[in-house]
Design a protein around this motif. Structure first.
Motif, PDB file in Angstrom:
ATOM      1  N   ALA A  35       0.896 -52.820   9.039  1.00 31.58           N
ATOM      2  CA  ALA A  35       0.323 -51.948   9.398  1.00 31.58           C
ATOM      3  C   ALA A  35       1.768 -50.886   8.797  1.00 31.58           C
ATOM      4  CB  ALA A  35      -0.511 -51.873  10.364  1.00 31.58           C
ATOM      5  N   ALA A  36       2.716 -51.581   9.362  1.00 32.67           N
ATOM      6  CA  ALA A  36       3.702 -51.231   9.841  1.00 32.67           C
ATOM      7  C   ALA A  36       5.247 -50.868   8.432  1.00 32.67           C
ATOM      8  CB  ALA A  36       4.986 -52.283  10.211  1.00 32.67           C
ATOM      9  N   GLY A  37       4.080 -51.443   7.665  1.00 27.18           N
ATOM     10  CA  GLY A  37       4.895 -50.906   6.395  1.00 27.18           C
ATOM     11  C   GLY A  37       3.958 -49.686   5.684  1.00 27.18           C
ATOM     12  N   MET A  38       2.270 -49.452   5.924  1.00 29.35           N
ATOM     13  CA  MET A  38       1.645 -48.214   5.686  1.00 29.35           C
ATOM     14  C   MET A  38       2.300 -47.564   6.307  1.00 29.35           C
ATOM     15  SD  MET A  38      -2.090 -49.254   4.716  1.00 29.35           S
ATOM     16  CE  MET A  38      -2.571 -50.431   6.135  1.00 29.35           C
ATOM     17  N   SER A  39       3.469 -47.177   8.073  1.00 26.85           N
ATOM     18  CA  SER A  39       3.591 -46.412   8.383  1.00 26.85           C
ATOM     19  C   SER A  39       4.939 -46.075   7.547  1.00 26.85           C
ATOM     20  CB  SER A  39       3.817 -46.797   9.892  1.00 26.85           C
ATOM     21  OG  SER A  39       2.834 -48.019  10.638  1.00 26.85           O
ATOM     22  N   VAL A  40       4.914 -46.703   7.265  1.00 27.79           N
ATOM     23  CA  VAL A  40       6.588 -46.728   6.676  1.00 27.79           C
ATOM     24  C   VAL A  40       6.258 -44.793   5.744  1.00 27.79           C
ATOM     25  CG1 VAL A  40       8.590 -46.924   5.205  1.00 27.79           C
ATOM     26  CG2 VAL A  40       8.097 -48.255   7.026  1.00 27.79           C
ATOM     27  N   VAL A  41       5.285 -45.508   5.044  1.00 35.05           N
ATOM     28  CA  VAL A  41       5.054 -44.445   4.413  1.00 35.05           C
ATOM     29  C   VAL A  41       4.593 -43.191   4.522  1.00 35.05           C
ATOM     30  CG1 VAL A  41       2.962 -44.245   1.622  1.00 35.05           C
ATOM     31  CG2 VAL A  41       4.217 -46.527   2.557  1.00 35.05           C
ATOM     32  N   VAL A  42       3.977 -43.304   5.777  1.00 29.96           N
ATOM     33  CA  VAL A  42       2.919 -41.803   6.621  1.00 29.96           C
ATOM     34  C   VAL A  42       4.217 -41.933   6.769  1.00 29.96           C
ATOM     35  CG1 VAL A  42       1.936 -41.621   8.034  1.00 29.96           C
ATOM     36  CG2 VAL A  42       1.067 -43.054   6.634  1.00 29.96           C
ATOM     37  N   LEU A  43       5.412 -42.356   7.620  1.00 30.33           N
ATOM     38  CA  LEU A  43       6.523 -41.939   8.286  1.00 30.33           C
ATOM     39  C   LEU A  43       7.181 -41.094   6.746  1.00 30.33           C
ATOM     40  CD1 LEU A  43       7.831 -44.341  10.549  1.00 30.33           C
ATOM     41  CD2 LEU A  43       7.859 -41.914  10.489  1.00 30.33           C
ATOM     42  N   ILE A  44       7.400 -41.705   5.376  1.00 30.69           N
ATOM     43  CA  ILE A  44       8.312 -41.203   4.811  1.00 30.69           C
ATOM     44  C   ILE A  44       7.441 -39.585   4.321  1.00 30.69           C
ATOM     45  CG2 ILE A  44       8.887 -40.760   1.943  1.00 30.69           C
ATOM     46  CD1 ILE A  44       9.578 -44.078   2.613  1.00 30.69           C
ATOM     47  N   VAL A  45       6.113 -39.226   3.924  1.00 31.08           N
ATOM     48  CA  VAL A  45       5.638 -38.167   4.243  1.00 31.08           C
ATOM     49  C   VAL A  45       5.402 -37.281   5.263  1.00 31.08           C
ATOM     50  CG1 VAL A  45       3.701 -37.766   3.018  1.00 31.08           C
ATOM     51  CG2 VAL A  45       4.074 -39.537   2.202  1.00 31.08           C
ATOM     52  N   ALA A  46       6.117 -37.595   6.327  1.00 33.15           N
ATOM     53  CA  ALA A  46       5.776 -36.772   6.963  1.00 33.15           C
ATOM     54  C   ALA A  46       7.358 -36.080   6.822  1.00 33.15           C
ATOM     55  CB  ALA A  46       5.417 -37.518   8.591  1.00 33.15           C
ATOM     56  N   ILE A  47       8.081 -36.595   6.736  1.00 33.76           N
ATOM     57  CA  ILE A  47       9.627 -36.147   7.142  1.00 33.76           C
ATOM     58  C   ILE A  47       9.448 -35.155   5.384  1.00 33.76           C
ATOM     59  CG2 ILE A  47      11.503 -36.314   6.507  1.00 33.76           C
ATOM     60  CD1 ILE A  47      11.500 -39.398   8.552  1.00 33.76           C
ATOM     61  N   LEU A  48       8.773 -35.183   4.262  1.00 31.21           N
ATOM     62  CA  LEU A  48       8.567 -34.161   3.430  1.00 31.21           C
ATOM     63  C   LEU A  48       8.329 -33.356   3.922  1.00 31.21           C
ATOM     64  CD1 LEU A  48       8.031 -36.615  -0.187  1.00 31.21           C
ATOM     65  CD2 LEU A  48      10.264 -35.422   1.165  1.00 31.21           C
ATOM     66  N   PHE A  49       7.144 -33.484   4.503  1.00 28.90           N
ATOM     67  CA  PHE A  49       6.435 -31.761   5.317  1.00 28.90           C
ATOM     68  C   PHE A  49       7.258 -31.305   5.812  1.00 28.90           C
ATOM     69  CE2 PHE A  49       2.217 -34.278   4.615  1.00 28.90           C
ATOM     70  CZ  PHE A  49       1.815 -33.510   2.958  1.00 28.90           C
TER      71      PHE A  49
END
Lengths: 422, 291, 295
Positions: free
Chosen positions: C269-283
């Motif tokens: 789940a933490a791995g998926m969080s990292v993906v979310v984090l990257i996208v959020a930072i892109l936004f």
């Protein structure tokens, strides 16, 4: 924090009143609203008998609990004593090292061991240890609306084909009457149908080897009986046996439908009668066995029997007090009280007199005793990741977006994956 | 038909007939569209209100009728089951989060927008870049950290992450407001010998009320309605808030819609009332986010 | 003079430090640090399987996990649908109120905005009842109109559940978008409209050539709010469908919570969080780019 303050206040009041001090506080985390009344009474009596122990009782509803308890057990301050379903659910806690091995308490012959049925206790043995005790057993039956059956001269179906015939008959009599009320917004309810249908279609040893991933990889979950069972399930849906929108009907709404004459039957647990009675349906329904499947290679008169109980947290600082409370909840008096107030079946029935229990419970317990084979619900014995696939795919199958064959492909793939990971 | 109508030239009556019709349609269509949508908004809200005082049977079978006997007991039930504690917890968590969040954000945004010091651009960039971070993207480590601090099931365990998660958005809004603030006022005060603190509190803040109010209202609504973090960090009963309480209530009475809807109504009506009374501020607050 | 400058600057530095410190401290401790931790733990095996270092194995699992891709796809779809419905309809309503009607605009505005103050959890509870497949008001309404109702209901049907969630989301947020757009439209000088009227422009031409260019900034802002909000979505899905039926309405938020706390896979789940984090930072960088006063 407010609760804490009021607890301290309550404790000091107790001090003034009785002169006794609560030296130990244990947290007891249970599941289910239906147990609230029983727990409050049982804990009151427990605290009277053990003035040095204070119990902080909490509960959550079924679906939130499944996540909630895992969150709590992951934390540094888990509850001392907590509710579990026996099987993969309770074993997960053993695997992650948060459940306490209570073999020592068993060896010491603590109170709870007296009268506990060995077969039921064994469900908590895992990897050479004993991780939990049974608090209740539960079973599942078809329930019928007696008046409706009598009025229209309907017979109890003995086979699945008869049941399907009965569904069309009910629809003919009254198009607005749902033959079988069914709500699967919580997908474990689909699991219970599949548990019984797998039992009817697949030989027991084969099924258990698949559930526990002990079958050889090339044979894992390959018995054709599974797909046949799923076909049967789909044919019940296609025959119009159920209400609309199964996947988004709350299980409690389906119970209400049955108890308010909106459905002729429902497949419901031994915990359901109090729910029916609460809506004024008392004495107007009765149980019958889930029908046999003609030509099925499994067991035709077996049933679903699950065990639920309690585990002690490995991190508990008050292990002794937690075991004391556990023993208390398993005592014959409390088990009888539990049957009367929560309508739940005792796990140590042999220690009880018939007169202790309500007639309904006795009848259900007799049915359990008569059944030659009993299997716990799939989601409690199948490995967690495979179980999750079965739960999710059950909803897809119900909606008709996947076929039984696709269902089994998913299950097999996940089972192989889980087996390879050990 | 009168004679006069027949005598008129052919084209003129055609235009005369169409023209008012089109004008009428042009006037009426916006109303039709908007009022139809208003109905779509209102029907569920009215349904909740009426269903909350019905019996179960009435809700299922006569969803639009009025209750035969209003079941006020559904509301009494809320308080018997101790829901007022959850409401109180929500109040504490919301006030405890929003007040420091806004103060800290004002301070940071002001310094970042109006002062010159080393690293301010980097800090602002860092804050802006993280403003889209949802709580579920840091849920697991955040949970472990709050647990290690011993703050699970406490007010602080809810409040501190709420403040932190609210800061980026608040800072972004306030920063752009402060950036537009007329420099002359500040400069005049500085020449008069005002300390930076006085400039902020006596001159800048009083003139920033609309922006601050925007942020306060927006964050109050956000924290009051928050569910995910509360369900993880306060899974016990000690500081259960109303959003997680309502899910518990739903689990307990899942087929008893009137009881659940009574809670929903109780938690929704006050906010709706405040909104209607202070509508101008709300609308300006939310529209103000656009400025 | 030189002395004074130095003194002022020192003063200033202390002041600036005090001003920025609390926000920065909380921000660093409760956002930046957990974000780094998420990245760190995602490189390890699950605690109940030994917890050893496994490099990028969690990310490889993710690529092979069909549910992750369903969640990802739904998140993207959710953003697109919400842009179309929430921003689109919100803009149209704003234009209708601004240009189309003379009386009753306050009342209409008040009503359309109202759902925004209702909590997503409460909205989920209300709509799960309205959409209940046997007794729900929606079914009764559709049947009363003589139309058939899908037999799996709306939320119980994997093809209809997602559109239903989108519709409920629109019900919740259209008023918000409308309000922002309306405020922007009211800032457009009236004489521009007057000129257009004299030129004989149609209503559509006026909207296209005067209104839309005038509200460009607000439109970008609305889009940003919707993109970020849709990406964060959790409550509505959790309450309405819990990601079901099957996994058909799973979004990243619900799947992360499920993986971490139901399937006992916190590090995955933490791995998926990292993906979310990257996208959020892109936004976040999108915000920086669209903001005319970016640092």
């Amino acid at each position: 924090m407010k609760t804490r303050t009021s607890l301290t206040l309550a404790a000091s009041l107790a001090l003034l009143a009785g002169g006794a001090t609560a030296e130990t506080t244990i947290v007891f985390q249970d599941m289910g609203a239906e147990r609230e009344g029983f727990n409050e009474e049982a804990i009151r009596l427990f605290e009277e008998a053990n003035p040095d122990i204070e119990v902080e009782y909490r509960w959550q509803a079924n679906e939130p609990y499944k996540t909630g308890i895992k969150v709590m057990m992951e934390s540094n301050s888990p509850p001392d004593l907590y509710f579990v379903w026996a099987g993969s659910f309770s074993n997960d806690f053993v695997d992650s090292g948060v459940a306490s091995d209570i073999s020592d308490s068993e060896a010491a012959g603590d109170l709870w061991t007296q009268g506990a049925a060995t077969g039921v206790v064994d469900q908590f043995r895992y990897q050479g240890g004993l991780y939990g005790v049974p608090g209740q057993v539960y079973t599942k039956y078809m329930w019928k609306n007696d008046a409706f059956f009598a009025e229209h001269d309907l017979a109890v179906p003995e086979t699945l084909d008869e049941l399907i015939g009965l569904c069309s008959r009910v629809r003919e009599i009254d198009p607005l009457m749902t033959p079988i009320a069914f709500g699967a917004s919580e997908s474990w309810t689909i699991n219970h149908y599949l548990t019984i249908l797998f039992q009817r279609h697949v030989p027991l040893e084969t099924a258990l080897a698949d559930y526990q991933l002990s079958a050889p990889a090339d044979a894992l979950w390959t018995d054709p009986g599974y797909e046949a069972a799923l076909e049967d399930y789909v044919s019940l849906i296609d025959a119009g046996c159920f209400n609309d929108g199964i996947n988004s009907v709350d299980p409690n709404v389906s119970r209400t439908m049955f108890a308010t004459d909106l459905a002729a039957m429902t497949f419901c647990g031994s915990w359901c009668p109090p729910i029916f009675n609460e809506q004024g349906f008392e004495g107007r329904y009765s149980a019958f066995d889930f029908p046999a499947v003609e030509g099925g290679r499994g067991n035709q008169d077996g049933t679903l029997v699950g065990t639920q109980g309690f585990q002690v947290a490995a991190a508990s600082e008050n292990r002794e007090a937690a075991i004391k409370l556990m023993s208390w909840l398993l005592s014959p008096e409390m088990q009888a009280l539990q049957a009367r107030t929560a309508g739940q079946l005792p796990a140590n029935a042999s220690a009880l007199q018939d007169g202790d229990l309500p007639a309904e419970s006795v009848a259900l317990l007799d049915k359990v005793a008569e059944a030659p084979v009993s299997v716990p619900p799939l989601n409690t014995i199948v490995e967690t990741s495979v179980s999750d696939v079965i739960l999710k795919s059950g909803q897809d199958l119900t909606a008709g977006t996947i076929t039984p064959a696709e269902f089994m492909e998913r299950v097999r793939a996940q089972a192989l994956d889980a087996k390879s990971r050990g | 038909m009168t004679d006069g109508a027949i005598v008129r030239p052919l084209e003129a009556p055609a235009r005369a007939r169409r023209h008012p019709m089109i004008r009428f349609l042009k006037r009426i269509i916006p109303y039709v569209v908007l009022l139809a949508y208003c109905a779509l908004v209102l029907v569920p809200i009215v349904w909740v209100m009426s269903a909350s005082i019905k019996t179960r049977r009435e809700v299922f079978l006569e969803p639009l009728g009025l209750p035969e006997v209003p079941q006020w007991g559904n509301y009494a039930n809320i308080f018997e089951s101790g829901f007022q504690t959850y409401i109180w917890n929500s109040v504490v968590v919301t006030v405890g989060s929003v007040v420091p969040m806004v103060i800290f954000s004002i301070m940071a945004a002001y310094a970042l927008a109006r002062r010159v010091f080393l690293g301010r651009k980097v800090i602002y960039l860092l804050i802006v870049l993280t403003y889209a971070i949802p709580v579920h993207s840091i849920l697991i480590p955040l949970y472990r950290m709050v647990d290690d601090m011993g703050l699970l099931d406490t007010y602080l365990g809810l409040i501190l992450p709420h403040i932190a998660l609210g800061i980026p958005f608040s800072v972004v809004i306030l920063y752009s407001f402060f950036l537009d603030f007329p420099a002359e006022l500040e400069e005049a005060a500085r020449i008069d010998g005002c300390s930076p603190w006085r400039i902020l509190f006596a001159i800048v803040l009083p003139l920033s009320a609309p922006a601050v109010l925007s942020v306060v209202i927006f964050q109050t609504v956000s924290v009051w309605n928050e569910f995910l973090w509360a369900s993880i960090a306060a899974s016990g009963e000690d500081v259960r808030v109303w959003t997680t309480g309502i899910m518990q209530f739903q689990g307990q009475y899942s087929s008893d819609w009137p009881k659940i809807l009574a809670v929903v109504n109780l938690m929704t009506l006050p906010l709706l009332a405040i909104y209607i009374l202070a509508q101008r501020h709300f609308v300006r607050a939310f529209a103000g986010i656009g400025k | 003079m030189g002395m004074a400058t130095i003194k002022r600057r020192q003063n200033g530095t202390a002041f600036d430090l005090v001003m920025v410190a609390p926000a920065l401290l909380l921000f660093g401790l409760f956002i930046v640090w957990p974000a780094i931790e998420a990245l760190h733990t995602s490189l390890y095996d699950e605690p109940n399987r030994g917890g050893g270092f496994i490099g990028l194995a969690n990310y490889r699992d993710m690529i092979a996990d069909p549910v992750f891709w369903i969640a990802m796809k739904n998140n993207v779809l959710f953003i697109l649908c919400n842009l179309v419905f929430q921003v689109g309809i919100g803009t149209i309503f704003a234009a209708l109120i601004d240009q189309g009607i003379r009386r009753g605009s306050t009342v209409i505005r008040t009503i359309i905005f109202a759902p925004l103050v209702i909590a997503p959890v409460a909205i989920g509870v209300i709509w799960s009842m309205l959409l209940e497949p046997n007794f729900g008001l929606v079914r009764q309404g559709i049947n009363a109109a003589g139309l058939p109702y899908p037999s799996q209901g709306l939320l119980g049907n994997p093809d209809l559940a997602f559109p239903s969630i989108v519709a409920v989301g629109a019900w919740n947020y259209i008023g918000f978008m409308m309000t922002i757009m309306l405020a922007a439209m009211q800032g457009i000088p009236r004489d521009l409209y007057e000129a257009a009227r004299i030129d004989g422009s149609s209503a559509f031409q006026t909207f296209w050539h005067i209104t839309l260019p005038g509200v460009r900034g607000a439109l970008i802002l609305c889009s940003l709010i919707v993109i970020v909000g849709s990406f964060k979505t959790f409550e509505l899905v959790y309450v309405l469908t819990r990601g079901g039926p099957g996994n058909s309405t799973q979004v990243l938020g619900t799947y992360i919570v499920e993986a971490a706390f139901q399937l006992f896979r916190p590090n995955y789940a933490a791995g998926m969080s990292v993906v979310v984090l990257i996208v959020a930072i892109l936004f976040g960088s999108l915000q920086v780019m669209t903001s005319r006063r970016a640092a």
